[in-house]
Design an enzyme around this catalytic site. Structure first.
Site, PDB file in Angstrom:
ATOM      1  N   ASP A 217     -38.591 -32.152 -23.669  1.00  0.00           N
ATOM      2  CA  ASP A 217     -37.403 -31.653 -24.363  1.00  0.00           C
ATOM      3  C   ASP A 217     -36.223 -32.576 -24.084  1.00  0.00           C
ATOM      4  O   ASP A 217     -35.769 -32.671 -22.950  1.00  0.00           O
ATOM      5  CB  ASP A 217     -37.076 -30.232 -23.892  1.00  0.00           C
ATOM      6  CG  ASP A 217     -36.228 -29.468 -24.880  1.00  0.00           C
ATOM      7  OD1 ASP A 217     -35.135 -29.969 -25.214  1.00  0.00           O
ATOM      8  OD2 ASP A 217     -36.647 -28.387 -25.328  1.00  0.00           O
ATOM      9  N   HIS A 308     -40.900 -29.364 -36.042  1.00  0.00           N
ATOM     10  CA  HIS A 308     -39.581 -29.302 -35.400  1.00  0.00           C
ATOM     11  C   HIS A 308     -38.858 -30.647 -35.435  1.00  0.00           C
ATOM     12  O   HIS A 308     -37.673 -30.710 -35.777  1.00  0.00           O
ATOM     13  CB  HIS A 308     -39.728 -28.823 -33.950  1.00  0.00           C
ATOM     14  CG  HIS A 308     -38.434 -28.738 -33.215  1.00  0.00           C
ATOM     15  ND1 HIS A 308     -37.477 -27.789 -33.510  1.00  0.00           N
ATOM     16  CD2 HIS A 308     -37.916 -29.501 -32.205  1.00  0.00           C
ATOM     17  CE1 HIS A 308     -36.429 -27.955 -32.716  1.00  0.00           C
ATOM     18  NE2 HIS A 308     -36.669 -28.982 -31.917  1.00  0.00           N
TER      19      HIS A 308
END
Length: 399
Positions: A217, A308
């Protein structure tokens, strides 16, 4: 806390709030460096407090961070806000240097800062409360409603922000308590969110963190230097007082980990557009390879259009911003098996031009929306840093 409870500091909270700048200079911030230098080396690194920008923004993220929103007490205004900011400035400068705060009742907990930083921000309502509505940066306003949002007031808004980070959770807890208790007569806590990343030493320095879904992330971020400067820091053109500041968005994103766990590895990778094992885009072999959204296999895009990264990818240079994320894993409320997710933070010059276009695309058609829900949202102006011990955070707003 009465004046009699602070014999070790030599300076009481009441004297600080009512005293002159000379008190601050003589017994406050200026004492931090000398006190720190007199202690033995505990091998606990520090991050400089003074500078053009506030620490904690471009600083390499610490292992632990706490985000707190506070509201000025009813009836209080500019004078009380300035007193609060002076107090925070003095205490933050001392704590980040490894020196106990003024009237610190647990000074032993302050000697290992472990890269402690304290960052202060102003919410949209703050400018009204202190009579400076005309100085509010244009994009410092609540985000417009987004179809995926299920925002809860207990995680949203706030007059003031404190972002406190450290590699040591004990140091963090002490700093948060000191900074909070010393302003109880001036502000009330609206919400508090505590997050974590990988512990120091468990992964190579600079490695991208993993969220609780198992994926890397924060792979795509501007590099330090001119690239970061042009995207994050304000130049003061529209608001001269804001030169050297930035704008922060905080989003609390709940993750449905139980149903995410039911996905097989291929489904997870297609949802993200990256491989879970090494973070590489599905069209590449390593984490930092540039994804190729036009590449197909038998006429089908290798990275799905609703993956995403396909939705979050900046489509113009203006859509880039600095990402900073922390995991959270709190006790679940009744009826839920978990309460976990991500505290997602974005820093940029302009929320409307940089952050919102990306967020709107994610809200429209991000495959990850099945397993994630934004439940908190807030926007803050992060004022410039202070350059010397005779200044306080946010001072340019009041000049």
């Amino acid at each position: 806390m009465s004046d009699s409870t602070a014999p070790r500091s030599g300076l009481s909270r009441r004297r600080l709030l009512t005293g002159s700048a000379a008190v601050l200079g003589a017994a406050g911030v200026g004492a931090a460096a000398a006190s720190a230098a007199s202690r033995p080396d505990h091998h606990s690194p520090t991050v400089p407090f003074f500078g053009t920008h506030q620490a904690g923004v471009a600083t390499a993220p610490q292992a632990h961070a706490q985000f707190l929103a506070l509201d000025l007490r009813p009836g209080l205004g500019a004078d009380e806000a300035m007193a609060l900011l002076r107090l925070w400035t003095t205490d933050a400068a001392r704590l980040t240097a490894g020196t106990p705060a003024l009237a610190d009742t647990e000074p032993e907990l302050a000697h290992a800062p472990a890269r402690l930083t304290v960052t202060v921000g102003f919410g949209p309502t703050f400018f009204d409360r202190v009579g400076r509505a005309d100085r509010r940066p244009a994009s410092v306003t609540p985000l417009p409603p987004l179809r995926i949002d299920r925002l809860e007031p207990r995680w949203s808004g706030g007059d003031l922000l404190l972002r406190v980070g450290s590699d040591d959770p004990v140091t963090l807890a002490h700093a948060v308590r000191v900074l909070g208790k010393n302003v109880r007569t001036l502000a009330t806590l609206r919400w508090s969110q505590r997050g974590f990343r990988h512990a120091v030493g468990t992964h190579p320095s600079g490695q991208t963190m993993r969220n609780l879904m198992g994926h890397l992330d924060g792979t795509v971020n501007p590099a330090p230097g001119p690239d970061l400067d042009g995207l994050v820091w304000h130049d003061g053109t529209a608001q001269p007082w804001f030169a050297g500041g930035t704008t922060m968005v905080v989003r609390r994103i709940r993750m449905l980990l139980d149903t995410w766990d039911e996905l097989d590895p291929d489904a997870r990778d297609l949802t993200m557009g990256r491989r879970q094992d090494n973070g590489a885009p599905l069209t590449g072999t390593s984490e930092h390879d540039e994804p190729d959204f036009t590449r197909t296999r038998e006429g089908i895009p290798i990275i799905p259009a609703n993956a995403h990264i396909a939705r979050a990818h900046a489509r113009t240079p203006a859509e880039r911003f600095l990402r900073q994320a922390y995991n959270y894993d709190d006790p679940p409320p009744p009826g839920r098996t978990s309460e976990a997710g991500l505290i997602f933070v974005a820093y940029q010059r302009d929320v409307v031009e940089q952050f919102l276009p990306v967020q709107r695309r994610l809200a429209e058609a991000d495959a990850l929306n099945t397993w994630t829900t934004p439940i908190g949202s807030a926007v803050f102006a992060i004022p410039p840093g202070v350059r010397s011990d005779d200044e306080y955070l946010g001072q340019t707003l009041f000049e």
